[in-house]
Design an enzyme around this catalytic site. Sequence first.
Site, short mmCIF file in Angstrom:
data_model
loop_
_atom_site.label_atom_id
_atom_site.label_comp_id
_atom_site.label_asym_id
_atom_site.label_seq_id
_atom_site.Cartn_x
_atom_site.Cartn_y
_atom_site.Cartn_z
N LEU A 232 0.89 -1.17 0.00
CA LEU A 232 0.00 0.00 0.00
C LEU A 232 0.92 1.21 0.00
O LEU A 232 0.90 2.03 0.91
CB LEU A 232 -0.89 -0.04 1.25
CG LEU A 232 -1.75 -1.30 1.38
CD1 LEU A 232 -2.31 -1.41 2.79
CD2 LEU A 232 -2.88 -1.29 0.38
N ASP A 233 1.80 1.27 -1.02
CA ASP A 233 2.98 2.11 -0.94
C ASP A 233 2.76 3.56 -1.36
O ASP A 233 3.36 4.05 -2.31
CB ASP A 233 4.15 1.49 -1.71
CG ASP A 233 3.73 0.92 -3.06
OD1 ASP A 233 2.56 1.04 -3.40
OD2 ASP A 233 4.59 0.38 -3.76
N THR A 234 1.90 4.24 -0.64
CA THR A 234 1.89 5.70 -0.67
C THR A 234 3.27 6.18 -0.25
O THR A 234 3.89 5.58 0.63
CB THR A 234 0.84 6.22 0.34
OG1 THR A 234 -0.43 5.70 -0.02
CG2 THR A 234 0.79 7.73 0.36
N VAL A 235 3.78 7.25 -0.84
CA VAL A 235 5.08 7.78 -0.45
C VAL A 235 4.90 9.11 0.27
O VAL A 235 3.89 9.80 0.09
CB VAL A 235 6.02 7.95 -1.67
CG1 VAL A 235 6.22 6.62 -2.37
CG2 VAL A 235 5.47 9.00 -2.64
#
Length: 420
Positions: A232-235
Amino acid sequence: MIMEKGMNSGEGLPSRSSQASAAKVTVKELETQQPCKEKRGGFVLVHAGAGYHSESKAKEYKHVCKRACQKAIEKLQAGALATDAVAAALVELEDSPFTNAGIGSNLNLLGEIECDASIMDGKSLNFGAVGALSGIKNPVSVAHRLLCEGQKGKLSAGRIPPCFLVGEGAYRWAVDHGIPSCPPSTMTTRFSLAAFKRNKRKLELAERVETDFIQLKRRRQSSAKENDSGTLDTVGAVVVDHEGNVAAAVSSGGLALKHPGRVGQAALYGCGCWAENTGAQNPYSTAVSTSGCGEHLVRTILARECSHALQAEDAHQALLETMQNKFISSPFLACEDGVLGGVIVLRSCRCSSESDSSQDKQTLLVEFLWSHTTESMCVGYMSAQDGKAKTHISRLPPGAVAGQSVAIEGGVCRLESPVN
């Protein structure tokens, strides 16, 4: 502040809820003395997402975090504002094909990329955000420009400038303000396209055939880990500059196969990021950026909750209790089997420098932490004095259950700062 160690000991922290089990992990204290010479100082902490990060791609995730830190520090050393530095870090993260932001973002149900991003300035408390934006390579650049334009005051005829735009309106505003557009096809990578086709097949199979739920769930989990599609790689990033001003930003392509027009936490006020300088009621300046399942983060307004909690004396304990009580055990998520999310936080305050008797300098004490309920979270951090950034993939210890357990790590950095 001295924090306890015990990364892989498996020793548990006392749970504040029957639903949550907290995993005790290593917390390293870093002491950095930064002289104020020609280059300005500052500190940056970034994340490449909370979710599942396969060992096979660990090098790529760490590398992009390192580059993002370096870009932010270059800005800070040149005297840039905290907001400029945090935006520079996000652009670097968005440009990586390995993150779910900007280039290589997850595709929605129609096979299109729609991005969310936001940024907040702790000094002015201004905020800029875009949602469901297509055709722009770096969504955070539009959010940053919205923030900057908003700081100029009212528009002609007394109109209030927008701070949050979505869809076609956000795209047109960006182009009108000189931000270059790009063909949607150039933002799709072979990795994101392959993931879309794989997930689309799973969805079609699930809709056509009634099958055993447990078997299907196991097959999905196995595939997610093999292909790294479970992230769930929101940065995001948080920054403090040499004057003690803080800023935070976040960017995301959203969930895979999301409905067109869906807007997640990365664009929403108080959910994706938060930044607030010290004030009459706030002894600490704080900055927060979140990652994880957007709906979980929206319903708990996690970024703002963490920021407020960090005004307590013990930052480590305050963050742990917030993740347990305000997130995992939140009444707003009572129906969820597992609550998935992660945060990076930074707080700073001024104190007298013991090594320098000069009246025009103080020490800026910066405490930084990251915490997650997901299997892993990739972070990087760097001060203006450091020769290179440090990176780390934090993981839950063996036996800890994602969605029900909390990992927390962090450190301390000391910077010399001019007295205002």
